[in-house]
Design a protein around this motif. Structure first.
Motif, short mmCIF file in Angstrom:
data_model
loop_
_atom_site.label_atom_id
_atom_site.label_comp_id
_atom_site.label_asym_id
_atom_site.label_seq_id
_atom_site.Cartn_x
_atom_site.Cartn_y
_atom_site.Cartn_z
N GLN A 315 -28.07 129.65 34.69
CA GLN A 315 -27.20 128.36 34.73
C GLN A 315 -26.87 127.24 33.61
O GLN A 315 -25.88 126.62 33.64
N LEU A 316 -27.97 127.23 32.96
CA LEU A 316 -28.11 126.15 31.88
C LEU A 316 -28.19 126.82 30.69
O LEU A 316 -27.70 126.06 29.60
N LYS A 317 -28.23 128.01 30.36
CA LYS A 317 -28.11 128.55 29.19
C LYS A 317 -27.09 129.84 28.98
O LYS A 317 -26.54 130.36 29.78
N GLU A 318 -26.88 130.10 27.59
CA GLU A 318 -26.12 131.28 27.27
C GLU A 318 -26.95 132.47 27.37
O GLU A 318 -28.18 132.45 27.17
N THR A 319 -26.44 133.51 28.27
CA THR A 319 -27.14 134.52 28.46
C THR A 319 -26.41 136.02 27.92
O THR A 319 -25.24 135.77 27.66
N PRO A 320 -26.77 137.08 27.76
CA PRO A 320 -26.27 138.24 27.50
C PRO A 320 -24.90 138.42 28.35
O PRO A 320 -23.94 139.04 27.86
N PHE A 321 -25.36 137.99 29.60
CA PHE A 321 -24.04 138.52 30.50
C PHE A 321 -23.08 137.35 30.26
O PHE A 321 -21.82 137.44 30.49
N SER A 322 -23.16 136.27 29.82
CA SER A 322 -22.34 135.12 29.46
C SER A 322 -21.32 135.74 28.39
O SER A 322 -20.05 135.77 28.40
N GLN A 323 -21.96 136.25 27.26
CA GLN A 323 -21.14 136.92 26.29
C GLN A 323 -20.32 138.19 26.74
O GLN A 323 -19.10 138.37 26.39
N HIS A 324 -20.95 139.01 27.54
CA HIS A 324 -20.13 140.28 28.15
C HIS A 324 -19.15 139.57 28.85
O HIS A 324 -17.97 140.28 28.82
N LEU A 325 -19.17 138.70 29.80
CA LEU A 325 -18.29 138.38 30.56
C LEU A 325 -16.99 137.61 29.96
O LEU A 325 -15.81 137.87 30.21
N SER A 326 -17.29 136.82 28.99
CA SER A 326 -16.47 136.07 28.29
C SER A 326 -15.57 136.81 27.45
O SER A 326 -14.17 136.96 27.16
N LYS A 327 -15.97 138.20 26.99
CA LYS A 327 -15.28 139.05 26.03
C LYS A 327 -14.53 140.30 26.66
O LYS A 327 -13.71 140.87 26.22
N ASN A 328 -14.88 140.28 27.82
CA ASN A 328 -14.39 141.66 28.71
C ASN A 328 -13.36 141.37 29.83
O ASN A 328 -13.77 140.83 30.91
N THR A 329 -12.24 141.35 29.42
CA THR A 329 -11.19 141.03 30.40
C THR A 329 -10.98 142.19 31.30
O THR A 329 -10.42 141.31 32.50
N ALA A 330 -11.32 143.37 31.11
CA ALA A 330 -11.19 144.25 32.23
C ALA A 330 -12.38 143.72 33.19
O ALA A 330 -11.91 143.66 34.62
N LEU A 331 -13.56 143.35 32.79
CA LEU A 331 -14.44 143.02 34.05
C LEU A 331 -13.98 141.58 34.66
O LEU A 331 -13.94 141.58 36.02
N GLN A 332 -13.25 140.78 34.11
CA GLN A 332 -12.63 139.62 34.61
C GLN A 332 -11.57 140.03 35.75
O GLN A 332 -11.59 139.26 36.76
N ASP A 333 -11.06 141.12 35.46
CA ASP A 333 -10.07 141.46 36.23
C ASP A 333 -10.55 142.20 37.35
O ASP A 333 -10.17 141.64 38.61
N GLN A 334 -11.73 142.83 37.36
CA GLN A 334 -12.46 143.37 38.45
C GLN A 334 -12.98 142.42 39.12
O GLN A 334 -12.96 142.49 40.70
N LEU A 335 -13.68 141.42 38.73
CA LEU A 335 -14.28 140.43 39.58
C LEU A 335 -13.06 139.58 40.32
O LEU A 335 -13.34 139.18 41.65
N SER A 336 -12.00 139.46 39.85
CA SER A 336 -11.00 138.70 40.46
C SER A 336 -10.31 139.59 41.60
O SER A 336 -10.15 139.04 42.69
N LEU A 337 -10.22 140.81 41.47
CA LEU A 337 -9.80 141.67 42.59
C LEU A 337 -10.90 141.95 43.79
O LEU A 337 -10.68 141.75 44.76
N LEU A 338 -11.98 141.99 43.29
CA LEU A 338 -13.26 141.84 44.04
C LEU A 338 -13.32 140.61 44.96
O LEU A 338 -13.53 140.80 46.19
N TYR A 339 -13.06 139.54 44.28
CA TYR A 339 -13.17 138.39 45.05
C TYR A 339 -12.00 138.06 46.02
O TYR A 339 -12.35 138.04 47.42
N CYS A 340 -10.79 138.81 45.72
CA CYS A 340 -9.57 138.60 46.64
C CYS A 340 -9.86 139.71 48.03
O CYS A 340 -9.64 139.44 49.08
N ALA A 341 -10.34 140.61 47.54
CA ALA A 341 -10.81 141.76 48.46
C ALA A 341 -11.50 141.42 49.48
O ALA A 341 -11.69 141.83 50.67
N THR A 342 -12.55 140.54 49.03
CA THR A 342 -13.78 140.09 50.18
C THR A 342 -12.96 139.42 51.33
O THR A 342 -13.49 139.42 52.48
N PHE A 343 -11.69 138.76 50.91
CA PHE A 343 -11.20 137.98 52.19
C PHE A 343 -9.93 138.90 52.77
O PHE A 343 -8.97 138.46 53.42
#
Length: 378
Positions: A315-343
């Motif tokens: 949470q304090l450093k740049e990680t490989p997942f930081s870059q993967h998440l920031s560049k991958n809009t499809a993954l961002q879409d999936q996480l948004s869908l997953l979040y709303c589906a939780t509720f």
């Protein structure tokens, strides 16, 4: 039903002097922060709940390394959640977890200096007491909902009883995560960070229980990690921490890294792709280098687990997942869908575009990734 709703003279605002009314927006901001905090804690617990269930169902998988203790764990073992602090936040969080995860009452315990004030929870079977050490020895997840002034003594009390695998989720905004790491002598810590916009718009309501508010699609979508609605945004480093925490659970079970990636891909990505049921090859998949550096991945054998990740460093450093998440809009879409589906709420494509467009406004990332972390795998 709010019997005071239409009685103007009994409303909070009625007694506020005219010259102080410009500060009334803080009431809405407080409520918005409370709703977001409870929602994000619920998302975290639901992901852990689903992941643990999946791991238990696959406990005989050949991908588990010899000598794993995983097979000795009963498949029915529930997620055990403890809350330290029985004030307003602690009580609201308990209600939301019981409603949306859903946690059985016996899997939730609260430690507070005034357990007698939590009669409503004790009636439904939640154990309420004042013994922080006993709570952390029992729990898989601990939520810190105490006052900042109480934290040093609490940390001193519980630090030797914390299991390495216990995830501590702190809502104490006044204490940064680096300080928490020192106070607890613990690395498995998550701490959400929120940013409030100057042009705050109160969409959070005033007369609904938080459990009811999270059933309102507009309010729920405003709590989405990528959403700027409501004037309160979440630093996306929390999402990174949650995924690395999930990998730590797999490492705890001595799972090969390939199997861990497969489990995370199936649970958190494939479910929301329409084509996955027809063509499994079209389903998105996490790769090893999404989470560890290329140099570390090159030297990791096929029958090795992921390293144990320091969530405070994530949470304090740049990680490989930081870059993967920031560049991958499809993954961002999936996480948004997953979040709303939780509720239990579906999110439209238009809502996803609005939410994801705010990523660059939510956090400032370092110019270069930190390739020389202490552990060497990030």
């Amino acid at each position: 039903m709010d019997m005071l709703k239409d009685l103007e003279s009994l409303q909070f605002e009625y007694g506020v002097p005219e010259e102080s009314r410009t500060w009334l927006f803080l009431q809405g901001r407080f409520r918005g922060l409370m709703i977001k905090a409870c929602a994000h804690a619920t998302f975290f617990c639901k992901l852990f709940y689903v992941l643990r269930q999946s791991l238990y169902e696959n406990q005989t998988s050949a991908s588990l390394s010899p000598g794993s203790s995983f097979s000795a764990t009963p498949a029915s073992e529930p997620l055990k959640v403890g809350i330290i602090g029985g004030g307003h936040l602690g009580k609201q969080l308990a209600q939301v977890l019981l409603r949306f995860v859903p946690l059985p009452a016996e899997s939730l315990r609260i430690s507070t200096r005034r357990p007698e004030a939590l009669d409503e929870f004790q009636k439904v079977g939640v154990q309420c007491f004042y013994h922080n050490t006993s709570l952390v020895k029992w729990a898989d997840v601990i939520f810190l909902c105490c006052l900042p002034s109480q934290l040093p003594n609490i940390c001193l009390e519980i630090q030797t009883s914390l299991k390495k695998t216990c995830t501590v989720f702190s809502f104490i905004a006044a204490v940064p995560i680096a300080r928490l790491k020192l106070l607890l002598n613990h690395t498995n810590i998550l701490r959400p960070q929120y940013q409030c916009a100057n042009d705050f718009v109160n969409i959070w309501g005033t007369d609904k229980e938080i459990t009811a508010a999270l059933r309102d699609p507009a309010i729920l979508q405003a709590t989405c990690p990528y959403s700027p609605a409501g004037g309160i945004t979440l630093n996306i480093k929390l999402l990174e921490g949650i995924f690395y925490a999930a990998l730590n659970i797999c490492t705890e079970k001595s799972m090969y890294h390939s199997h861990a990636l497969q489990v995370l891909s199936e649970l958190f990505l494939s479910e929301h792709f329409k084509d996955c049921g027809i063509d499994k090859a079209s389903c998105p998949k996490f790769q090893l280098t999404d989470f560890v550096s290329k140099a570390y991945a090159k030297n990791l054998s096929q029958k090795s687990s992921f390293p144990w990740f320091d969530l405070t460093a994530v949470q304090l450093k740049e990680t490989p997942f930081s870059q993967h998440l920031s560049k991958n809009t499809a993954l961002q879409d999936q996480l948004s869908l997953l979040y709303c589906a939780t509720f239990g709420v579906s999110q439209t494509k238009e809502q996803q575009v609005v939410s994801i467009g705010s990523l660059s406004q939510q956090e400032k990332r370092p110019q270069e990734p930190d390739a020389f972390s202490v552990t060497g795998y990030l």
